[in-house]
Design a protein around this motif. Structure first.
Motif, PDB file in Angstrom:
ATOM      1  N   ARG A  75       0.833  -1.218   0.000  1.00 41.15           N
ATOM      2  CA  ARG A  75       0.000   0.000   0.000  1.00 41.15           C
ATOM      3  C   ARG A  75       0.866   1.266   0.000  1.00 41.15           C
ATOM      4  NH1 ARG A  75      -2.015   3.667   3.440  1.00 41.15           N
ATOM      5  NH2 ARG A  75      -0.909   2.736   5.213  1.00 41.15           N
ATOM      6  N   LYS A 122       2.252   1.954  -3.374  1.00 40.48           N
ATOM      7  CA  LYS A 122       1.205   2.478  -4.261  1.00 40.48           C
ATOM      8  C   LYS A 122       0.991   3.974  -4.034  1.00 40.48           C
ATOM      9  CE  LYS A 122      -3.485   1.573  -5.891  1.00 40.48           C
ATOM     10  NZ  LYS A 122      -3.839   2.986  -5.966  1.00 40.48           N
ATOM     11  N   CYS A 123       1.157   4.436  -2.790  1.00 43.66           N
ATOM     12  CA  CYS A 123       1.056   5.876  -2.523  1.00 43.66           C
ATOM     13  C   CYS A 123       2.082   6.650  -3.346  1.00 43.66           C
ATOM     14  CB  CYS A 123       1.243   6.151  -1.034  1.00 43.66           C
ATOM     15  SG  CYS A 123      -0.097   5.554   0.017  1.00 43.66           S
ATOM     16  N   ASP A 168       3.468   5.605  -6.146  1.00 47.54           N
ATOM     17  CA  ASP A 168       3.092   5.482  -7.558  1.00 47.54           C
ATOM     18  C   ASP A 168       2.012   6.497  -7.930  1.00 47.54           C
ATOM     19  OD1 ASP A 168       4.865   3.399  -7.813  1.00 47.54           O
ATOM     20  OD2 ASP A 168       3.341   1.829  -7.541  1.00 47.54           O
ATOM     21  N   ASP A 169       1.051   6.688  -7.015  1.00 46.31           N
ATOM     22  CA  ASP A 169      -0.020   7.655  -7.286  1.00 46.31           C
ATOM     23  C   ASP A 169       0.533   9.076  -7.391  1.00 46.31           C
ATOM     24  OD1 ASP A 169      -1.810   5.583  -7.252  1.00 46.31           O
ATOM     25  OD2 ASP A 169      -2.473   5.915  -5.185  1.00 46.31           O
ATOM     26  N   ILE A 170       1.492   9.405  -6.530  1.00 47.93           N
ATOM     27  CA  ILE A 170       2.075  10.761  -6.558  1.00 47.93           C
ATOM     28  C   ILE A 170       2.862  10.977  -7.849  1.00 47.93           C
ATOM     29  CG2 ILE A 170       3.758  12.284  -5.456  1.00 47.93           C
ATOM     30  CD1 ILE A 170       2.892  11.082  -2.766  1.00 47.93           C
ATOM     31  N   TYR A 171       3.667   9.986  -8.209  1.00 44.47           N
ATOM     32  CA  TYR A 171       4.493  10.125  -9.418  1.00 44.47           C
ATOM     33  C   TYR A 171       3.648  10.137 -10.694  1.00 44.47           C
ATOM     34  CZ  TYR A 171       8.779   9.477  -6.711  1.00 44.47           C
ATOM     35  OH  TYR A 171       9.822   9.642  -5.820  1.00 44.47           O
ATOM     36  N   SER A 172       2.457   9.551 -10.640  1.00 40.97           N
ATOM     37  CA  SER A 172       1.608   9.515 -11.842  1.00 40.97           C
ATOM     38  C   SER A 172       0.881  10.831 -12.087  1.00 40.97           C
ATOM     39  CB  SER A 172       0.584   8.375 -11.718  1.00 40.97           C
ATOM     40  OG  SER A 172      -0.331   8.634 -10.663  1.00 40.97           O
ATOM     41  N   ARG A 173       0.871  11.728 -11.108  1.00 43.58           N
ATOM     42  CA  ARG A 173       0.167  13.007 -11.257  1.00 43.58           C
ATOM     43  C   ARG A 173       1.109  14.040 -11.865  1.00 43.58           C
ATOM     44  NH1 ARG A 173      -3.571  14.554  -6.197  1.00 43.58           N
ATOM     45  NH2 ARG A 173      -3.860  16.287  -7.656  1.00 43.58           N
TER      46      ARG A 173
END
Length: 621
Positions: free
Chosen positions: A365, A368-369, A371-376
């Protein structure tokens, strides 16, 4: 000579059949090609007179009388005609279309089916099936049957013949046994068995098998009427086949109306009412009628289809204000976020078993946090702070070293497992003892007594936290503290610090579409009034009132409209509808006048809403 005689005899025998066939074909042609036509009509907008104190004459036991026999019948006081309770006197209407209103997601359609006297015959059953054309779909409604008295008499005769057939089936198989002869045989050759005929005692199964062996079974078979038994079994097997043979025209319960009439008893008019759910975008419904003629249970002709009716649908949702709604949104340049990681370290150690079930899923988890930041694209990560804390159990210095080690363990894990994470962006921070969380949990825990709660909270002002924790050991709830509360204080927190690229100021005020409001407006247009009312009511604007009015909350809708600072023709018109629903027609007429002053085209809208009928009457329109 003999051949000529055969031809003459055949011709003489065939001519009556041919004449009967031609006569039947002529009658079918008379029905399908008669200048008289079944018609679809719109009811007149006048109240119907009701009969009181007029009882229908009872039919005879066969279900057929000399006059028209109609289910749930009454006699009309003006014409003397026997009609079903929902059959009314005919009305002549020229218009082929009507406006109907959708309310609470439902539409009610009413139309008349008029069958002239010339099309009603004793030998036939006329079947009429209304068909709705809704968008690209055809919907068949329940049919209406006009049954001739002769046709119904044959139906009942078929049921009578089938009932006689069923009654001929023998249900008691012992009836096929020649009992007298079997008794003589058993008494002569099996006296011991025969003696048990009147014995009510229980015989064990093995013993009974010995008593009633093969010889006795053969004896029973010998004295059984095998042919009659087989014939009876054949009847049971062929029950469905015989039903189709005798009952060629079953009486079904699928029809909206099945009315029995005799020829020469006048025309019939049936008022058909149908309620159906509406759907988004529904503008009109076309009503057609398919008619067929049946004789002896078989279709013999098609009736010409009458001219169709058209119902135009009006919905309050069409009055919605589609103007986009915007909201001010404050955009911060610096964005922070955090998450708690519930990781289980070995007791008194900074070592972390990453393969343990709970730890493995929690680390997934956390990754994934990132990954979410880098995807923005709208956020850039500036730093990550890993904070580890311990419970008050143990010494302050020891706990400080333990917290620092655990924070370092998580930091090392992130640098090794998060792709693209720069070492300079990650730092660790130890919190030796998480007293702040302890005080917050204890203050809201009802299982801790008031005295113990005060003792624990008093430690907030003490510098020597080790001494304070030692006093907790004397509390009756200390075991509860160690087993239930202390584990919640051993946490790892990740704080993310980010910024928005291209934003120079610390805060920026932007005007953005109100997506929640637009969702409520879309629900209103889609006739999902419950969702629309729930979303739009807090806004307190015109669309809020419209959603409440569409949901049936008239008083709430009127209160919202009365509080509006700015009104337009739609707000006045909606007020007129709501007041008309409440029976305040004079006030409704006043709001209707105001709506016309603002927008004269609202006059055309008033013809679409049934609530406005009395208002229009008051204004002489």
């Amino acid at each position: 000579m003999f051949s000529e005689m055969k031809v003459l005899l055949f011709t003489a025998a065939f001519l009556p059949v041919l004449a009967a066939s031609c006569s039947s074909m002529k009658r079918y042609s008379d029905l399908s090609e008669s200048p008289e036509r079944v018609t679809l009509s719109l009811p007149q907008e006048i109240p119907l007179e009701e009969d009181e104190g007029k009882d229908a004459p009872a039919a005879d036991s066969s279900g057929i009388s000399d006059g028209p026999v109609i289910m749930n019948a009454i006699r009309d006081s003006r014409t003397g005609e026997m009609t079903a309770t929902d059959v009314i006197t005919a009305s002549k209407v020229v218009a082929r279309f009507r406006n109907v209103a959708e309310r609470l997601g439902r539409i009610s359609l009413t139309f008349d089916i008029i069958v002239p006297e010339a099309l009603i015959s004793s030998d036939y059953q006329l079947r009429f099936s209304p068909v709705l054309e809704v968008k690209d779909e055809s919907i068949a409604l329940e049919p209406v049957f006009i049954t001739g008295s002769g046709y119904r008499r044959r139906q009942l005769r078929g049921y009578e013949r089938y009932r006689n057939f069923i009654e001929s089936i023998v249900t008691d198989t012992s009836a096929f046994v020649r009992k007298e002869l079997l008794d003589i045989f058993m008494a002569r050759y099996f006296p011991e068995t025969y003696a048990m005929k009147t014995d009510s005692s229980l015989v064990p199964e093995p013993e009974a098998e010995n008593l009633f062996g093969v010889n006795q079974t053969e004896a029973l078979r010998h004295y059984t009427k095998q042919m009659q038994m087989r014939r009876n079994a054949g009847k049971i097997e062929n029950r469905e086949k015989m039903f189709r043979k005798y009952v060629r025209a079953p009486i079904t319960g699928e029809a909206r109306l099945d009315t029995v009439m005799s020829a020469g008893e006048g025309s019939l008019m049936y008022r058909y009412s149908h309620e159906m759910p509406s759907s988004p975008g529904l503008r009109k419904i076309t009503v057609g009628l398919d008619g067929t003629v049946y004789r002896a249970g078989e279709q013999v002709a098609l009736m010409p289809s009458p001219e169709k009716l058209v119902f135009y649908i009006s919905s309050l949702s069409s009055l919605a204000d589609n103007t986009p709604r915007y909201v001010f949104k404050v955009v911060e340049r610096v964005v922070t976020d955090n998450t708690d990681a519930f990781l289980d370290f070995r007791h008194g150690s900074a070592e972390l078993d990453t393969l343990a079930g709970g730890n493995s899923s929690e680390l997934v988890r956390i990754r994934k946090c990132f990954d979410d930041i880098y995807s923005r694209m709208d956020l850039i990560l500036d730093s990550v702070v890993v904070t580890a804390s311990c419970s008050p159990e143990g010494g302050w210095d020891y706990n400080g070293r333990l917290a620092e080690g655990r924070a370092g363990t998580v930091k090392s894990y992130l640098l090794s497992n998060v792709k693209g994470l720069d070492r300079s962006l990650v730092r660790s921070k130890p919190v030796p003892e998480n007293w702040e969380s302890l005080f917050r949990i204890v203050a809201n825990d009802s299982l801790i007594s008031r005295a113990s709660r005060e003792t624990i909270l008093a430690a907030a002002g003490e510098e020597d936290k080790d001494a304070a924790e030692e006093r907790f050991a004397s509390l009756p709830e200390y075991r509860y503290l160690r087993e239930k509360i202390y584990p919640r204080l051993r946490t790892v927190n990740l704080s993310f610090y980010m910024h928005r690229p291209g934003v120079q100021k610390d805060t920026v005020h932007t005007l953005e579409p109100d997506t929640l409001y637009m969702k409520g407006l879309e629900a209103l247009k889609n006739l999902d009034y419950r969702t629309a009312a729930a979303i739009l009511r807090p806004y307190g604007d015109y669309n809020s009132a419209l959603a409440m009015a569409s949901s049936g909350y008239d008083e709430t809708a009127l209160d919202i409209l009365s509080s509006l600072k700015e009104r337009d023709s739609r707000a006045d018109y909606l007020s007129a509808i709501l007041l008309s629903r409440m029976g305040e027609f004079e006030k409704a007429a006043g709001f209707y006048d105001r709506s016309l002053q603002r927008n004269p085209s609202m006059r055309h809208r008033a013809n679409l809403d049934p609530e406005m009928a009395e208002v229009l009457r008051l204004r002489g329109i």
